[in-house]
Design a protein around this motif. Structure first.
Motif, PDB file in Angstrom:
ATOM      1  N   SER A 193       0.884  -1.258   0.076  1.00 25.64           N
ATOM      2  CA  SER A 193      -0.058  -0.012   0.162  1.00 25.64           C
ATOM      3  C   SER A 193       0.841   1.431   0.156  1.00 25.64           C
ATOM      4  CB  SER A 193      -0.861   0.128   1.424  1.00 25.64           C
ATOM      5  OG  SER A 193      -2.059  -1.081   1.175  1.00 25.64           O
TER       6      SER A 193
ATOM      7  N   ALA B  97       2.204   1.860  -3.501  1.00 25.89           N
ATOM      8  CA  ALA B  97       1.137   2.262  -4.312  1.00 25.89           C
ATOM      9  C   ALA B  97       1.038   3.915  -4.026  1.00 25.89           C
ATOM     10  CB  ALA B  97      -0.068   1.402  -4.251  1.00 25.89           C
TER      11      ALA B  97
ATOM     12  N   GLN C 125       5.128   4.712 -11.736  1.00 25.01           N
ATOM     13  CA  GLN C 125       4.770   3.420 -11.403  1.00 25.01           C
ATOM     14  C   GLN C 125       5.672   2.115 -11.306  1.00 25.01           C
ATOM     15  OE1 GLN C 125       1.137   3.229 -11.293  1.00 25.01           O
ATOM     16  NE2 GLN C 125       1.478   5.054 -10.968  1.00 25.01           N
TER      17      GLN C 125
ATOM     18  N   LEU D 182       5.429   0.325  -7.785  1.00 22.61           N
ATOM     19  CA  LEU D 182       4.618  -0.596  -7.234  1.00 22.61           C
ATOM     20  C   LEU D 182       5.524  -2.112  -7.401  1.00 22.61           C
ATOM     21  CD1 LEU D 182       2.009   0.324  -9.875  1.00 22.61           C
ATOM     22  CD2 LEU D 182       1.899   0.775  -7.512  1.00 22.61           C
TER      23      LEU D 182
ATOM     24  N   LYS E 277       2.649  -6.729  -5.235  1.00 23.53           N
ATOM     25  CA  LYS E 277       2.049  -5.558  -5.252  1.00 23.53           C
ATOM     26  C   LYS E 277       0.487  -5.889  -5.100  1.00 23.53           C
ATOM     27  CE  LYS E 277       3.288  -5.366  -9.417  1.00 23.53           C
ATOM     28  NZ  LYS E 277       3.674  -4.677 -10.910  1.00 23.53           N
ATOM     29  N   LEU E 278      -0.313  -4.625  -4.850  1.00 28.07           N
ATOM     30  CA  LEU E 278      -1.553  -4.646  -4.671  1.00 28.07           C
ATOM     31  C   LEU E 278      -2.261  -5.111  -5.869  1.00 28.07           C
ATOM     32  CD1 LEU E 278      -2.357  -1.281  -2.783  1.00 28.07           C
ATOM     33  CD2 LEU E 278      -2.060  -3.640  -1.688  1.00 28.07           C
TER      34      LEU E 278
ATOM     35  N   GLU F 197      -5.040  -4.754  -8.866  1.00 33.84           N
ATOM     36  CA  GLU F 197      -5.594  -3.561  -9.506  1.00 33.84           C
ATOM     37  C   GLU F 197      -6.883  -2.699  -8.660  1.00 33.84           C
ATOM     38  OE1 GLU F 197      -4.289  -1.172 -11.917  1.00 33.84           O
ATOM     39  OE2 GLU F 197      -2.413  -2.355 -11.829  1.00 33.84           O
TER      40      GLU F 197
ATOM     41  N   GLU G  27      -7.325  -3.605  -5.257  1.00 37.05           N
ATOM     42  CA  GLU G  27      -7.068  -2.908  -4.396  1.00 37.05           C
ATOM     43  C   GLU G  27      -6.323  -1.561  -4.667  1.00 37.05           C
ATOM     44  OE1 GLU G  27      -6.100  -7.101  -1.853  1.00 37.05           O
ATOM     45  OE2 GLU G  27      -4.787  -5.850  -3.101  1.00 37.05           O
ATOM     46  N   ARG G  28      -5.621  -1.347  -5.550  1.00 36.55           N
ATOM     47  CA  ARG G  28      -4.914   0.007  -5.742  1.00 36.55           C
ATOM     48  C   ARG G  28      -6.134   1.085  -5.983  1.00 36.55           C
ATOM     49  NH1 ARG G  28      -1.636   2.625  -9.737  1.00 36.55           N
ATOM     50  NH2 ARG G  28      -2.142   0.947 -11.475  1.00 36.55           N
TER      51      ARG G  28
END
Length: 297
Positions: free
Chosen positions: A262, A265, A274, A277, A285-286, A288, A290-291
């Motif tokens: 998080s 992000a 980016q 990430l 990574k999170l 899409e 979640e982000r």
């Protein structure tokens, strides 16, 4: 060269950016460190839990520290993590820090073996101090038993401070127990007790603590720095409370999903990059979804 001091202030537990091939991204890292210092932070605690340190090799860790120095960050602003499971590598990382002028380090206990005795823990830290053998060295102990499963008892701290006066200068307490921090402040008045959780810095400062090393400072460093600077100023009480509320909100926001993913992000948004990430496995990574939800929160 810099000399060790008892660290006081607000230090960012800095994230570590990596390229698509998962190698450390020195340019993005140093840009981020400079932005954090511009936020008013005291310094950068690189290569800790938030920095995914235990996913990087000795050479990669040394390279990141050297990159920060090459970018013009003063040695006294840096608190690198040098504690790993292998005694000789902990010694090597600590000697390397000293060789480039960085005298204060943050040191995890060896964390693979469980149910380590107080004698074993003392012997481990003592052996590092003996092998490094440098009066410039300042060691900040790293108490994070929820990750390491090796707590650092107060009796061990006292033995280390007595045996090596001036070497064991403080502790980062990331266990989240304010009572433990305040007990250390009372027992060890000449010892820097630093909160590892953003919301606990203010109550710790109010009882004589030294500051904080925290993850959310990657995002809200200016607010935490303001709290540190003005916490004891009655005329700034309302502003301090407002800044503290933003700090707590920032931490809560970054904890909605996996914290390090998080934070990356949110820092990717801050820098418009980016590449932030990316994470080195086993961390991921999170998604899409979640982000998008995080950024909309």
């Amino acid at each position: 060269m810099a000399t060790p001091t008892k660290p006081r202030g607000v230090f960012c537990a800095a994230l570590t950016p990596v390229h698509d091939d998962l190698s450390p991204n020195h340019a993005a890292f140093t840009k981020h460190c400079q932005a954090l210092l511009n936020d008013g932070l005291t310094g950068i605690a690189l290569l800790g839990t938030t920095g995914e340190a235990n996913s990087f090799s000795t050479a990669e860790r040394q390279g990141l520290l050297e990159a920060a120095l090459k970018a013009g960050i003063a040695p006294e602003k840096l608190l690198p993590g040098t504690g790993v499971t292998a005694l000789t590598e902990t010694v090597a990382l600590t000697r390397h820090a000293l060789s480039v002028g960085v005298t204060n380090v943050v040191m995890l206990p060896p964390f693979y073996y469980k149910n380590v005795t107080d004698e074993g823990l003392f012997a481990s830290y003592a052996e590092v101090a003996e092998r490094v053998g440098d009066s410039r060295l300042g060691i900040v102990l790293y108490h994070i038993p929820q990750f390491s499963t090796v707590p650092i008892p107060h009796d061990v701290i006292e033995r280390l401070m007595t045996r090596y006066p001036g070497t064991f200068v403080g502790i980062k307490d990331s266990a989240g127990d304010i009572k433990n921090m305040l007990a250390m402040v009372e027992r060890f008045p000449d010892f820097s007790v630093l909160a590892g959780a953003d919301p606990l810095m203010l109550p710790l400062l109010q009882q004589g603590g030294a500051g904080a090393i925290t993850a959310t400072t990657n995002l809200v460093g200016a607010d935490l720095a303001f709290v540190y600077k003005h916490f004891n100023d009655p005329s700034r009480k309302d502003q301090v409370e407002a800044a503290q509320a933003r700090v707590v909100a920032g931490r809560n926001r970054a904890s909605t999903y996996a914290q390090m993913a998080s934070l990356k992000a949110l820092v990717a948004e801050r820098h418009g990059d980016q590449g932030w990430l990316n994470m080195r496995p086993p961390l991921v990574k999170l998604t899409e979804e979640e982000r998008a939800a995080l950024l909309a929160s």
